[in-house]
Motif scaffolding. Structure first.
Motif, PDB file in Angstrom:
ATOM      1  N   THR A   1      31.332  23.917  31.212  1.00  0.00           N
ATOM      2  CA  THR A   1      31.281  25.378  30.609  1.00  0.00           C
ATOM      3  C   THR A   1      30.604  26.165  31.948  1.00  0.00           C
ATOM      4  O   THR A   1      31.122  27.365  32.168  1.00  0.00           O
ATOM      5  N   ALA A   2      29.726  25.776  32.528  1.00  0.00           N
ATOM      6  CA  ALA A   2      28.981  26.458  33.796  1.00  0.00           C
ATOM      7  C   ALA A   2      29.863  26.839  34.859  1.00  0.00           C
ATOM      8  O   ALA A   2      29.917  27.923  35.407  1.00  0.00           O
ATOM      9  N   LEU A   3      30.933  25.924  35.108  1.00  0.00           N
ATOM     10  CA  LEU A   3      31.629  25.858  36.331  1.00  0.00           C
ATOM     11  C   LEU A   3      32.700  27.179  35.648  1.00  0.00           C
ATOM     12  O   LEU A   3      32.931  28.056  36.741  1.00  0.00           O
ATOM     13  N   VAL A   4      33.402  27.086  34.684  1.00  0.00           N
ATOM     14  CA  VAL A   4      34.335  28.295  34.343  1.00  0.00           C
ATOM     15  C   VAL A   4      33.650  29.399  34.042  1.00  0.00           C
ATOM     16  O   VAL A   4      34.133  30.629  34.471  1.00  0.00           O
ATOM     17  N   GLN A   5      32.255  29.631  33.675  1.00  0.00           N
ATOM     18  CA  GLN A   5      31.622  30.928  33.398  1.00  0.00           C
ATOM     19  C   GLN A   5      31.610  31.362  34.846  1.00  0.00           C
ATOM     20  O   GLN A   5      31.548  32.666  35.138  1.00  0.00           O
ATOM     21  N   GLY A   6      30.931  30.743  35.599  1.00  0.00           N
ATOM     22  CA  GLY A   6      30.928  31.091  37.068  1.00  0.00           C
ATOM     23  C   GLY A   6      32.098  31.597  37.784  1.00  0.00           C
ATOM     24  O   GLY A   6      31.944  32.758  38.474  1.00  0.00           O
ATOM     25  N   ARG A   7      33.330  30.794  37.625  1.00  0.00           N
ATOM     26  CA  ARG A   7      34.510  31.606  37.829  1.00  0.00           C
ATOM     27  C   ARG A   7      34.875  32.940  37.207  1.00  0.00           C
ATOM     28  O   ARG A   7      35.170  33.708  37.943  1.00  0.00           O
ATOM     29  N   HIS A   8      34.382  33.142  35.993  1.00  0.00           N
ATOM     30  CA  HIS A   8      34.647  34.160  35.334  1.00  0.00           C
ATOM     31  C   HIS A   8      33.922  35.483  35.776  1.00  0.00           C
ATOM     32  O   HIS A   8      34.425  36.439  36.160  1.00  0.00           O
ATOM     33  N   LEU A   9      32.543  35.028  36.037  1.00  0.00           N
ATOM     34  CA  LEU A   9      31.409  36.054  36.744  1.00  0.00           C
ATOM     35  C   LEU A   9      31.996  36.471  37.891  1.00  0.00           C
ATOM     36  O   LEU A   9      31.937  37.592  38.514  1.00  0.00           O
ATOM     37  N   ALA A  10      32.479  35.489  38.817  1.00  0.00           N
ATOM     38  CA  ALA A  10      32.827  35.782  40.356  1.00  0.00           C
ATOM     39  C   ALA A  10      34.128  36.852  40.485  1.00  0.00           C
ATOM     40  O   ALA A  10      34.360  37.792  40.989  1.00  0.00           O
ATOM     41  N   TRP A  11      34.918  36.513  39.242  1.00  0.00           N
ATOM     42  CA  TRP A  11      36.422  37.465  39.352  1.00  0.00           C
ATOM     43  C   TRP A  11      35.931  38.850  39.118  1.00  0.00           C
ATOM     44  O   TRP A  11      36.231  39.532  39.541  1.00  0.00           O
ATOM     45  N   TRP A  12      35.165  38.977  38.227  1.00  0.00           N
ATOM     46  CA  TRP A  12      34.958  40.176  37.626  1.00  0.00           C
ATOM     47  C   TRP A  12      33.565  41.075  38.640  1.00  0.00           C
ATOM     48  O   TRP A  12      33.886  42.018  38.828  1.00  0.00           O
ATOM     49  N   VAL A  13      33.027  40.078  39.351  1.00  0.00           N
ATOM     50  CA  VAL A  13      32.218  40.831  40.336  1.00  0.00           C
ATOM     51  C   VAL A  13      33.176  41.474  41.651  1.00  0.00           C
ATOM     52  O   VAL A  13      32.989  42.359  42.145  1.00  0.00           O
ATOM     53  N   ARG A  14      34.289  40.591  41.799  1.00  0.00           N
ATOM     54  CA  ARG A  14      35.126  41.099  42.823  1.00  0.00           C
ATOM     55  C   ARG A  14      36.105  42.267  42.390  1.00  0.00           C
ATOM     56  O   ARG A  14      36.059  43.056  43.020  1.00  0.00           O
ATOM     57  N   PHE A  15      36.378  42.433  40.843  1.00  0.00           N
ATOM     58  CA  PHE A  15      36.896  43.390  40.388  1.00  0.00           C
ATOM     59  C   PHE A  15      36.177  44.745  40.534  1.00  0.00           C
ATOM     60  O   PHE A  15      36.689  45.746  40.743  1.00  0.00           O
ATOM     61  N   ALA A  16      34.932  44.466  40.224  1.00  0.00           N
ATOM     62  CA  ALA A  16      34.062  45.654  40.077  1.00  0.00           C
ATOM     63  C   ALA A  16      33.903  46.094  41.711  1.00  0.00           C
ATOM     64  O   ALA A  16      33.777  47.447  41.778  1.00  0.00           O
ATOM     65  N   ARG A  17      33.875  45.156  42.373  1.00  0.00           N
ATOM     66  CA  ARG A  17      33.693  45.890  44.007  1.00  0.00           C
ATOM     67  C   ARG A  17      34.971  46.489  44.481  1.00  0.00           C
ATOM     68  O   ARG A  17      34.658  47.567  44.950  1.00  0.00           O
ATOM     69  N   ARG A  18      36.032  45.987  44.162  1.00  0.00           N
ATOM     70  CA  ARG A  18      37.313  46.890  44.440  1.00  0.00           C
ATOM     71  C   ARG A  18      37.333  48.113  43.586  1.00  0.00           C
ATOM     72  O   ARG A  18      37.659  49.137  44.354  1.00  0.00           O
ATOM     73  N   ALA A  19      36.807  48.189  42.534  1.00  0.00           N
ATOM     74  CA  ALA A  19      36.704  49.557  41.864  1.00  0.00           C
ATOM     75  C   ALA A  19      35.949  50.339  42.321  1.00  0.00           C
ATOM     76  O   ALA A  19      36.054  51.495  42.697  1.00  0.00           O
ATOM     77  N   CYS A  20      34.640  50.065  42.781  1.00  0.00           N
ATOM     78  CA  CYS A  20      33.753  50.613  43.358  1.00  0.00           C
ATOM     79  C   CYS A  20      34.167  51.375  44.806  1.00  0.00           C
ATOM     80  O   CYS A  20      33.980  52.507  44.951  1.00  0.00           O
ATOM     81  N   GLU A  21      34.781  50.531  45.516  1.00  0.00           N
ATOM     82  CA  GLU A  21      35.295  50.889  46.496  1.00  0.00           C
ATOM     83  C   GLU A  21      36.321  52.091  46.483  1.00  0.00           C
ATOM     84  O   GLU A  21      36.599  52.725  47.449  1.00  0.00           O
ATOM     85  N   ARG A  22      37.159  52.166  45.544  1.00  0.00           N
ATOM     86  CA  ARG A  22      38.225  52.921  45.306  1.00  0.00           C
ATOM     87  C   ARG A  22      37.420  54.216  44.806  1.00  0.00           C
ATOM     88  O   ARG A  22      38.378  55.206  44.415  1.00  0.00           O
ATOM     89  N   TRP A  23      36.413  54.274  44.103  1.00  0.00           N
ATOM     90  CA  TRP A  23      36.135  55.362  43.063  1.00  0.00           C
ATOM     91  C   TRP A  23      35.992  56.726  43.882  1.00  0.00           C
ATOM     92  O   TRP A  23      36.644  57.585  43.247  1.00  0.00           O
ATOM     93  N   HIS A  24      35.446  56.803  45.050  1.00  0.00           N
ATOM     94  CA  HIS A  24      35.408  58.236  45.512  1.00  0.00           C
ATOM     95  C   HIS A  24      36.574  58.670  46.253  1.00  0.00           C
ATOM     96  O   HIS A  24      36.718  58.443  47.519  1.00  0.00           O
TER      97      HIS A  24
END
Length: 783
Positions: free
Chosen positions: A424-447
């Motif tokens: 569970t911890a492994l997969v939850q960690g993958r899930h968190l990492a994916w959305w960290v990367r998603f949010a970073r890409r979105a933030c870079e595109r925002w302005h």
């Protein structure tokens, strides 16, 4: 159809019946295309309809029955697919009883749930036909020969665990017996050429006829004659249906508990002690073993999956709602063998999993190079297999793309399997990492360009982003997860501001700062924590909590100076200047914002430059220096136009309109407002539209014309923010006071009665209607 029905009923001469039909309907009855069925033979004759009877009534599914009949008229192989317990067999029984009337030799039902061995499907089919093959004849060859001249509906039920031999039988029958139509039920497709799939979904959760509530009520009344639910019972029963995803088997099992529990009591148990599907057991002794409980249904499906599919099922369970296939592919990637970095991470819990495999990002889950391509392909194959098994559902979106989803009961089962694996911890960690990367890409595109589309894209994933934040900041005890969640919160700051999620953003920043507060543990680098500090302070300011905003911005500025973080210092000074501006301390606001602008010029941050110029323009305008105000606002607009930024540009244009009004340039103000209002409906949020509408009202009052229209638009702003202007204008007294002055002026000009009529009209407008109406008004008055 009339002839087929009469012959199935044993009528040999249908002349009188056809004449009666023609007399009553004014037309001759349609004839069934193809061979005319022979008379119903009764007993074991060739026209017999062998479909198992069921002791309970058939509820709902009218649309599905009709669609199945339409498909059977155009295809010779129709497979009803769907999750176990969703009602494939019952639907096939209902369809077969009437579809058999179109076949001279009726219908035969072949139950395959208990067959074993490669030749068992053929033998079971022969048994259902009441036939045996000639000695020395290969069973499949003999079956095909027996069916070659038949006009028959062959129903094969529960094909999923004998897929290959069933597919072989069906392919042979379709090839050599042209009069045979096959209706199959299976949790996954047969994969035979010409197969048409029809997915059977859970019953609808609406309160209309034929839905899940109808089925639950029908089964409850069957065991409790005279049952009469009151409104509270109905509400609880509806919630039970939602809790069970509308799955018929789960509803049938649950209904038996209503003999001794009220709907409210049963709902309470479902929400507490019966969360796991294994607790729903079937008390019907005649039920198939695979339907003895919801757990048995899911166990059956799980056993039919390959090991790769079983892992993907367990891993996918960490998602909530619909998800893009690429996210599912990354999170559900197989765990690499021990000895590799990822394999080592997979064998540990929590922090190690995140800091090694997951924190490097989803792409690292399968490495790089040819082997990663193979692993990625295997993951996609496993997910596709789960769609075939009806464990996952592929939902087609309006843009033509697909998203994957899973029923709650299936998800709970997957989570239990994931916990059993200790992953569970492994997969939850993958899930968190994916959305960290998603949010970073979105933030870079925002302005930049495409902000409205970016907001939509992030909104579509908010459920997953919230889940990731919750795991990192609340559920996990892993410092690395808290650090990753801190980064995630920082990269979603723009969305909290632009999409109106202010309170949620404040909760996130406060929790992230709390979880990473101990510097001795090395949880958060200075830059990350400082960034969240000034972001949280900005949110506090626009929500009116000036004391918290000054405290947070001051702390951020001190940290930024110590670490030499020029960018964070610039934003911290900007927030301090904003607080002074909102308090009406114009001179101090200008001084702080000028210092902020100087720092932004050093870093070259276009977003910061745009915000600082706008804030200075607003401050100078409030101080009465309209020349400097327009200079800075023009610079802010230039940055916005150069980068393609649109969301914040609406606020800049509002500031320009206010300055133009203060200078008596109402025509120029109206042109600016028309530009700002055009297309503003593409963005969420109430603040900017209401501020623009208020400025339009001020234009009308300044010119002394179109006052009734101004009153309508003024009332529309009250409807846009029913909580009151001050609460949503972050205590910006300069704006709030002008709004109150405008209403008083309209009342004096129109009178109380006319104002009330105009306000009633304005209150009925939606925000989009109000903005479009204001834009048209500005354009017309400018001409």
């Amino acid at each position: 159809m009339l002839s087929a029905y009469l012959r199935a009923c044993g009528v040999t001469d249908d002349t009188a019946w056809r004449e009666l039909w023609t007399r009553l309907n004014g037309r001759s009855p349609a004839t069934v295309a193809g061979p005319v069925p022979e008379p119903y033979a009764g007993g074991g004759g060739p026209g017999a309809v062998y479909v198992p009877e069921t002791p309970t009534s058939f509820v709902g599914r009218a649309r599905e029955v009709g669609r199945a009949h339409e498909l059977l008229a155009t295809t010779r192989l129709l497979t009803l697919t769907g999750l176990g317990g969703v009602g494939k067999t019952r639907l096939a029984q209902q369809v077969a009883r009437t579809a058999a009337l179109h076949h001279r030799d009726g219908a035969r039902w072949v139950e395959l749930s208990e067959v074993a061995g490669p030749g068992a499907v053929v033998l079971q089919t022969l048994a259902a036909l009441g036939e045996v093959t000639a000695p020395g004849t290969r069973p499949l060859t003999g079956l095909v020969e027996l069916l070659r001249d038949r006009n028959l509906l062959l129903v094969l039920d529960n094909c999923e665990h004998a897929l290959a031999p069933t597919a072989e039988v069906v392919a042979g029958v379709l090839r050599h017996a042209p009069g045979v139509t096959v209706l199959a039920t299976s949790r996954r497709p047969l994969g035979v050429g010409g197969e048409h799939l029809y997915e059977v979904l859970p019953l609808p959760l609406t309160t209309g006829p034929g839905g899940a509530l109808d089925l639950l009520g029908a089964r409850a009344r069957a065991i409790l004659p005279g049952l009469d639910w009151n409104s509270r019972d109905q509400e609880c029963a509806q919630r039970i249906c939602r809790r069970l995803d509308g799955v018929p088997l789960a509803l049938e099992i649950t209904a038996r508990r209503l003999r001794f529990l009220s709907p409210a009591q049963l709902l309470s148990r479902l929400d507490s002690g019966l969360r796991d599907a294994r607790d729903l057991r079937n008390a019907d002794p005649a039920a198939p073993r695979r339907h003895s409980s919801m757990r048995a249904v899911l166990d059956w499906s799980h056993e039919l999956c390959s090991p790769e599919e079983q892992w993907a099922w367990a891993a996918f369970s960490v998602f909530v709602g619909q998800v893009e296939p690429d996210a599912a592919e990354a999170v559900c990637a197989p765990v690499r063998a021990a000895g590799t970095a990822a394999g080592t991470a997979a064998g540990t819990a929590g922090g190690a999993a995140l800091t090694t495999e997951a924190a490097r990002g989803p792409s690292s889950a399968t490495g790089t190079g040819p082997s990663s391509v193979t692993a990625a392909g295997a993951t996609l194959d496993a997910l596709a297999g789960l769609v075939d098994h009806s464990v996952l559902t592929a939902v087609r979106m309006p843009d033509g793309s697909h998203r994957l989803t899973m029923l709650d009961s299936v998800r709970e089962y997957g989570r239990s399997r994931l916990a059993e694996r200790g992953r569970t911890a492994l997969v939850q960690g993958r899930h968190l990492a994916w959305w960290v990367r998603f949010a970073r890409r979105a933030c870079e595109r925002w302005h930049g360009a495409g902000q409205a589309e970016l907001i939509k894209a992030v909104r579509a994933e908010l459920t997953h982003l919230r889940r990731a934040v919750e795991y990192g900041l609340v559920e996990s005890t892993d410092p690395a997860a808290a650090r990753a969640a801190l980064e995630l919160v920082a990269d979603l700051w723009w969305h909290c501001v632009a999409a109106g999620s202010l309170d949620e953003g404040r909760r996130w920043t406060a929790r992230a700062l709390e979880r990473t507060a101990d510097p001795s543990r090395g949880l958060a680098p200075d830059r990350s924590r400082t960034r969240v500090l000034w972001m949280g302070a900005y949110l506090d300011a626009i929500c009116g909590d000036m004391r918290a905003a000054m405290r947070g911005a001051g702390t951020a500025a001190s940290r930024a100076r110590r670490s030499g973080d020029t960018g964070a210092l610039a934003w911290s000074l900007l927030v301090q200047g904003l607080v002074r501006l909102l308090r009406g301390e114009t001179d101090r606001a200008v001084a702080l914002t000028e210092r902020s602008l100087a720092q932004f010029r050093t870093t070259g941050d276009p977003e910061g430059l745009q915000y600082a110029h706008n804030q200075l323009g607003t401050a100078y305008g409030q101080a009465g220096d309209t020349d400097r105000a327009l200079t800075h606002l023009t610079d802010a607009l230039e940055v916005a136009r150069r980068t393609g930024e649109e969301w914040h540009r609406g606020y800049i244009l509002w500031s320009v309109s206010v300055v133009r009004l203060d200078r008596g340039e109402t025509g120029a103000a109206r042109e600016v407002l028309a530009e700002a209002l055009t297309g503003r409906h593409r963005f969420p949020g109430r603040r900017c539209p209401a501020m623009l509408l208020d400025a339009v009202v001020r234009c009308a009052l300044a010119e002394g014309r179109s006052l009734r229209e101004a009153a309508v638009l003024h009332a529309a702003t009250a409807a846009i923010w029913p909580g009151g202007a001050e609460s949503l204008l972050f205590a910006f007294r300069a704006v709030v006071d002008r709004r109150e002055e405008s209403r008083a002026a309209l009342r004096n000009a129109l009178g109380a009665e006319a104002l009330a009529a105009a306000e009633a009209e304005g209150a009925a407008l939606t925000p989009v209607e109000a903005m479009e109406r204001a834009a048209r008004h500005c354009a017309a008055e400018t001409l």
